[in-house]
Design a protein around this motif. Sequence first.
Motif, PDB file in Angstrom:
ATOM      1  N   ILE A  82     -23.093  -5.752 -12.071  1.00 35.51           N
ATOM      2  CA  ILE A  82     -24.231  -6.271 -13.054  1.00 35.51           C
ATOM      3  C   ILE A  82     -24.647  -5.211 -14.004  1.00 35.51           C
ATOM      4  O   ILE A  82     -25.221  -4.166 -13.737  1.00 35.51           O
ATOM      5  CB  ILE A  82     -25.306  -6.730 -12.219  1.00 35.51           C
ATOM      6  N   HIS A  83     -24.759  -5.488 -15.484  1.00 32.86           N
ATOM      7  CA  HIS A  83     -25.600  -4.422 -16.311  1.00 32.86           C
ATOM      8  C   HIS A  83     -26.714  -5.340 -16.844  1.00 32.86           C
ATOM      9  O   HIS A  83     -26.802  -6.886 -16.584  1.00 32.86           O
ATOM     10  CB  HIS A  83     -24.494  -4.100 -17.256  1.00 32.86           C
ATOM     11  N   SER A  84     -27.425  -4.944 -17.834  1.00 32.31           N
ATOM     12  CA  SER A  84     -28.505  -5.729 -18.336  1.00 32.31           C
ATOM     13  C   SER A  84     -28.774  -5.249 -19.772  1.00 32.31           C
ATOM     14  O   SER A  84     -28.920  -4.007 -20.140  1.00 32.31           O
ATOM     15  CB  SER A  84     -29.678  -5.589 -17.566  1.00 32.31           C
ATOM     16  N   ASN A 105     -31.081   0.335 -23.725  1.00 37.58           N
ATOM     17  CA  ASN A 105     -30.434   0.813 -22.740  1.00 37.58           C
ATOM     18  C   ASN A 105     -30.020  -0.263 -21.714  1.00 37.58           C
ATOM     19  O   ASN A 105     -30.624  -1.345 -21.862  1.00 37.58           O
ATOM     20  CB  ASN A 105     -31.285   1.910 -22.047  1.00 37.58           C
ATOM     21  N   CYS A 106     -29.077  -0.049 -20.798  1.00 41.77           N
ATOM     22  CA  CYS A 106     -28.757  -0.833 -19.706  1.00 41.77           C
ATOM     23  C   CYS A 106     -30.044  -0.923 -19.107  1.00 41.77           C
ATOM     24  O   CYS A 106     -30.474   0.225 -18.750  1.00 41.77           O
ATOM     25  CB  CYS A 106     -27.761  -0.186 -18.871  1.00 41.77           C
ATOM     26  N   ALA A 107     -30.306  -2.210 -18.329  1.00 40.98           N
ATOM     27  CA  ALA A 107     -31.619  -2.151 -17.844  1.00 40.98           C
ATOM     28  C   ALA A 107     -31.272  -2.580 -16.197  1.00 40.98           C
ATOM     29  O   ALA A 107     -32.336  -3.149 -15.683  1.00 40.98           O
ATOM     30  CB  ALA A 107     -32.491  -3.070 -18.466  1.00 40.98           C
ATOM     31  N   ASN A 111     -27.300   6.638 -18.831  1.00 40.77           N
ATOM     32  CA  ASN A 111     -26.570   7.268 -20.029  1.00 40.77           C
ATOM     33  C   ASN A 111     -25.746   5.984 -20.711  1.00 40.77           C
ATOM     34  O   ASN A 111     -24.591   6.142 -21.082  1.00 40.77           O
ATOM     35  CB  ASN A 111     -25.783   8.426 -19.810  1.00 40.77           C
ATOM     36  N   MET A 112     -26.247   4.640 -20.489  1.00 38.17           N
ATOM     37  CA  MET A 112     -25.506   3.626 -20.876  1.00 38.17           C
ATOM     38  C   MET A 112     -26.362   3.041 -22.017  1.00 38.17           C
ATOM     39  O   MET A 112     -26.932   1.979 -22.128  1.00 38.17           O
ATOM     40  CB  MET A 112     -25.309   2.637 -19.834  1.00 38.17           C
ATOM     41  N   PHE A 113     -26.547   3.987 -23.170  1.00 42.33           N
ATOM     42  CA  PHE A 113     -27.282   3.428 -24.262  1.00 42.33           C
ATOM     43  C   PHE A 113     -26.652   2.558 -25.110  1.00 42.33           C
ATOM     44  O   PHE A 113     -25.308   2.460 -25.184  1.00 42.33           O
ATOM     45  CB  PHE A 113     -27.412   4.706 -25.202  1.00 42.33           C
TER      46      PHE A 113
END
Length: 335
Positions: free
Chosen positions: A170-172, A205-207, A216-218
């Motif tokens: 899961i990313h956001s 950014n990934c939240a 560091n998933m900008f």
Amino acid sequence: MLVLMVAMLLQMQVPGVAEHRVTDIFKPLASPAEAEKNIAYLTFAITGAIFLVVASLLVYTIYRFRRRPGDDAHQEPPQVYGSNQIEIAWTVIPILIVFVLIGVSARVIAAVENASPPVKKLDVTLIGHQWWWEVNYPQYGFTTANEIHIPANVDGKTATYFKLQSMDVIHSFWVPQLSGKTDLIPNRDNFTWIDPKQPGVYVGNCAEYCGTQHANMFLRVVADTPEDFRKWAAAQQKDGAEDAGAARGKNAFLSLSCANCHVVQGTTAKGKFGPDLTHLMSRQTIGAGVLTNTAQNLRAWVNDPQEAKPGCLMPGMRLTDQELDQVMSYLRTLD
Ligand code: CUA
């Protein structure tokens, strides 16, 4: 004070990127974020009032019932058991507050989700990967990564609709000035939309914690003028550039392992594990925002991505200096 502290915590900066862009939920520049800002203010006002009441009572009690000279240290103060009025008050008031917050939030969520699509609707499928973003444009048939170009809503009739998916965990999706968070969940399609009113770069950014390099998933939303967007999309639809001078570099790129994980349209590089590199040089950053896209940084990145982004899924390929030169000469033509 409390509001200020939280606002400061909500600001993010991108390391390594020349223009530090501050994001701020209190300066929304798109419709969903605007609607959500008012809930944030309401929530801060209510919780701030609760904080003041509780803190004042606490301070008053500490002062009023402090130990004074002559008090018997072993004697307890009078104890009070049970008070229907007070118990009803501390049950009913919080319930009312919670219902007000639920009601207001539900109304805004419904308004954002049910908003009717505008005349000009761009579709984007955004796919989360550990730790980068794949960006597909189904209406145009091309793919890019980490930087989402969209037309700004300068005419009041333009918006971008996202289908959100995940390849792994899961990313956001969160670009604070444009909209609230929406999760990217494996085996499920989520949706959200944005309509930035001003052209510009909006940083997000990934939240949702998604592993070592979550921080560091900008993500950058580049809102172009409609004309710039048209030009950009037309350029992205083309195959990877052919440059006679880089022929040897191209051969090196295709014969090394690069092609197993990356796509360059128009070549035999068809790997899907990493970002599409067809127009790599048109991007501002590499490694999902960890480095600015300069020749020096790109070389360092290809030489050993683990240096800038430890744990990322691209291994250091141990290329010789000559191979590195060749690969670089090819990548630099992918504009
Ligand atoms: Cu992706 Cu956190």
